[in-house]
Design a protein around this motif. Sequence first.
Motif, PDB file in Angstrom:
ATOM      1  N   THR A  64       4.338   8.286  49.151  1.00 27.68           N
ATOM      2  CA  THR A  64       5.086   7.546  48.324  1.00 27.68           C
ATOM      3  C   THR A  64       5.668   5.815  49.691  1.00 27.68           C
ATOM      4  O   THR A  64       5.819   5.538  49.576  1.00 27.68           O
ATOM      5  N   GLY A  65       5.047   6.133  50.764  1.00 28.85           N
ATOM      6  CA  GLY A  65       5.438   5.504  51.914  1.00 28.85           C
ATOM      7  C   GLY A  65       3.649   5.163  52.601  1.00 28.85           C
ATOM      8  O   GLY A  65       3.962   4.314  53.808  1.00 28.85           O
ATOM      9  N   ILE A  66       3.091   5.061  51.710  1.00 31.46           N
ATOM     10  CA  ILE A  66       1.845   4.151  52.234  1.00 31.46           C
ATOM     11  C   ILE A  66       1.523   3.278  51.272  1.00 31.46           C
ATOM     12  O   ILE A  66       1.135   3.352  49.695  1.00 31.46           O
ATOM     13  N   PRO A  67       1.817   2.266  51.619  1.00 27.65           N
ATOM     14  CA  PRO A  67       0.620   0.686  50.483  1.00 27.65           C
ATOM     15  C   PRO A  67      -0.966   1.362  50.115  1.00 27.65           C
ATOM     16  O   PRO A  67      -1.267   1.928  50.745  1.00 27.65           O
ATOM     17  N   GLU A  68      -1.012   1.129  48.320  1.00 26.57           N
ATOM     18  CA  GLU A  68      -2.403   0.993  48.483  1.00 26.57           C
ATOM     19  C   GLU A  68      -3.600   0.336  48.894  1.00 26.57           C
ATOM     20  O   GLU A  68      -3.327  -0.262  49.551  1.00 26.57           O
ATOM     21  N   LYS A  69      -4.791   1.257  48.592  1.00 23.83           N
ATOM     22  CA  LYS A  69      -6.296  -0.151  50.024  1.00 23.83           C
ATOM     23  C   LYS A  69      -5.730   0.197  51.207  1.00 23.83           C
ATOM     24  O   LYS A  69      -6.453  -0.905  51.787  1.00 23.83           O
ATOM     25  N   LEU A  70      -5.400   0.996  51.664  1.00 24.20           N
ATOM     26  CA  LEU A  70      -5.371   0.624  53.755  1.00 24.20           C
ATOM     27  C   LEU A  70      -5.875   1.259  54.099  1.00 24.20           C
ATOM     28  O   LEU A  70      -6.842   2.156  54.398  1.00 24.20           O
ATOM     29  N   THR A  71      -6.883   0.235  54.878  1.00 22.02           N
ATOM     30  CA  THR A  71      -8.057   0.704  55.613  1.00 22.02           C
ATOM     31  C   THR A  71      -8.608   0.223  57.076  1.00 22.02           C
ATOM     32  O   THR A  71      -7.565  -0.112  57.175  1.00 22.02           O
ATOM     33  N   PRO A  72      -9.170   1.550  57.273  1.00 21.70           N
ATOM     34  CA  PRO A  72      -9.455   0.615  59.263  1.00 21.70           C
ATOM     35  C   PRO A  72      -9.497  -1.477  59.139  1.00 21.70           C
ATOM     36  O   PRO A  72     -10.163  -1.452  58.082  1.00 21.70           O
ATOM     37  N   GLY A  73      -9.156  -1.225  59.947  1.00 21.02           N
ATOM     38  CA  GLY A  73      -8.659  -2.797  60.821  1.00 21.02           C
ATOM     39  C   GLY A  73      -7.195  -3.416  60.769  1.00 21.02           C
ATOM     40  O   GLY A  73      -6.961  -4.160  60.814  1.00 21.02           O
ATOM     41  N   THR A  74      -6.679  -2.645  59.547  1.00 22.80           N
ATOM     42  CA  THR A  74      -5.553  -3.687  58.361  1.00 22.80           C
ATOM     43  C   THR A  74      -4.062  -2.998  59.754  1.00 22.80           C
ATOM     44  O   THR A  74      -4.014  -1.982  60.397  1.00 22.80           O
ATOM     45  N   PRO A  75      -3.774  -4.253  60.320  1.00 19.18           N
ATOM     46  CA  PRO A  75      -2.739  -4.549  61.212  1.00 19.18           C
ATOM     47  C   PRO A  75      -1.464  -4.003  60.361  1.00 19.18           C
ATOM     48  O   PRO A  75      -1.158  -4.565  59.455  1.00 19.18           O
ATOM     49  N   VAL A  76      -0.820  -2.575  60.923  1.00 19.59           N
ATOM     50  CA  VAL A  76      -0.216  -2.337  60.190  1.00 19.59           C
ATOM     51  C   VAL A  76       1.780  -1.980  60.674  1.00 19.59           C
ATOM     52  O   VAL A  76       1.847  -2.264  62.222  1.00 19.59           O
ATOM     53  N   SER A  77       2.828  -1.868  60.549  1.00 20.55           N
ATOM     54  CA  SER A  77       4.253  -1.272  60.907  1.00 20.55           C
ATOM     55  C   SER A  77       4.363   0.261  60.221  1.00 20.55           C
ATOM     56  O   SER A  77       3.529   0.517  59.372  1.00 20.55           O
ATOM     57  N   VAL A  78       4.919   1.098  61.297  1.00 19.06           N
ATOM     58  CA  VAL A  78       5.436   1.831  61.246  1.00 19.06           C
ATOM     59  C   VAL A  78       6.971   2.172  61.238  1.00 19.06           C
ATOM     60  O   VAL A  78       7.217   1.527  62.116  1.00 19.06           O
ATOM     61  N   ILE A  79       7.282   2.917  60.283  1.00 18.43           N
ATOM     62  CA  ILE A  79       8.686   3.117  59.712  1.00 18.43           C
ATOM     63  C   ILE A  79       9.462   5.009  60.193  1.00 18.43           C
ATOM     64  O   ILE A  79       8.369   5.229  59.688  1.00 18.43           O
ATOM     65  N   GLY A  80       9.872   4.997  61.367  1.00 17.72           N
ATOM     66  CA  GLY A  80      10.268   5.915  61.824  1.00 17.72           C
ATOM     67  C   GLY A  80       9.439   7.422  61.938  1.00 17.72           C
ATOM     68  O   GLY A  80       9.776   8.322  61.660  1.00 17.72           O
ATOM     69  N   LEU A  81       8.628   6.467  62.764  1.00 24.48           N
ATOM     70  CA  LEU A  81       8.098   7.277  63.519  1.00 24.48           C
ATOM     71  C   LEU A  81       8.710   8.454  64.487  1.00 24.48           C
ATOM     72  O   LEU A  81       9.320   7.884  65.246  1.00 24.48           O
ATOM     73  N   LYS A  82       8.334   9.893  64.464  1.00 25.83           N
ATOM     74  CA  LYS A  82       9.126  10.872  65.133  1.00 25.83           C
ATOM     75  C   LYS A  82       7.470  11.357  65.777  1.00 25.83           C
ATOM     76  O   LYS A  82       6.587  11.714  65.416  1.00 25.83           O
ATOM     77  N   ALA A  83       7.798  12.152  66.856  1.00 31.27           N
ATOM     78  CA  ALA A  83       7.362  12.999  67.424  1.00 31.27           C
ATOM     79  C   ALA A  83       7.787  14.390  67.877  1.00 31.27           C
ATOM     80  O   ALA A  83       8.983  14.844  67.521  1.00 31.27           O
ATOM     81  N   ARG A  84       6.827  15.442  67.105  1.00 31.92           N
ATOM     82  CA  ARG A  84       7.301  17.185  67.417  1.00 31.92           C
ATOM     83  C   ARG A  84       6.176  18.314  67.823  1.00 31.92           C
ATOM     84  O   ARG A  84       5.291  18.150  67.960  1.00 31.92           O
ATOM     85  N   ASP A  85       6.857  18.551  68.899  1.00 26.44           N
ATOM     86  CA  ASP A  85       6.252  20.099  69.222  1.00 26.44           C
ATOM     87  C   ASP A  85       6.199  21.151  68.603  1.00 26.44           C
ATOM     88  O   ASP A  85       6.968  20.904  68.328  1.00 26.44           O
ATOM     89  N   TRP A  86       4.970  21.827  68.298  1.00 26.36           N
ATOM     90  CA  TRP A  86       4.525  22.828  67.440  1.00 26.36           C
ATOM     91  C   TRP A  86       3.689  24.426  68.708  1.00 26.36           C
ATOM     92  O   TRP A  86       3.131  23.877  69.332  1.00 26.36           O
ATOM     93  N   GLU A  87       3.914  25.081  68.243  1.00 21.13           N
ATOM     94  CA  GLU A  87       2.890  26.465  68.566  1.00 21.13           C
ATOM     95  C   GLU A  87       2.746  27.095  67.088  1.00 21.13           C
ATOM     96  O   GLU A  87       3.962  27.503  66.528  1.00 21.13           O
TER      97      GLU A  87
END
Length: 109
Positions: A64-87
């Motif tokens: 639901t958060g990805i526009p249609e026809k998102l192709t390589p090379g397209t400039p984008v903005s990222v909303i709410g980017l988070k990192a989480r470690d896992w094991e």
Amino acid sequence: MPSFKIDVSTAVVFVATAPVPKLVNKQTGEIAVDRETGAQLATVGLLISDEGEGNLYQVTVPNTGIPEKLTPGTPVSVIGLKARDWENEFNGQKRHGISFRAVAITAGI
């Protein structure tokens, strides 16, 4: 495990690889879903360049958060980017890493 916000407000972000469904089980083809919303999840490769350094990240995003026809090379903005470690442990082998998750990706900068 806690997650950490990543500030990409000064970064330039491009799509490196088009979205593909995030699979829970490769053998059955079951697609992962967001636990809160029930939306199917996808993985998008993003090239994030900031302060003279560029890195490729595989980011999980609800469909639901990805526009249609998102192709390589397209400039984008990222909303709410988070990192989480896992094991985890699989067949007696410990594995660990960092996963990246965003609320949405929008076309254009």
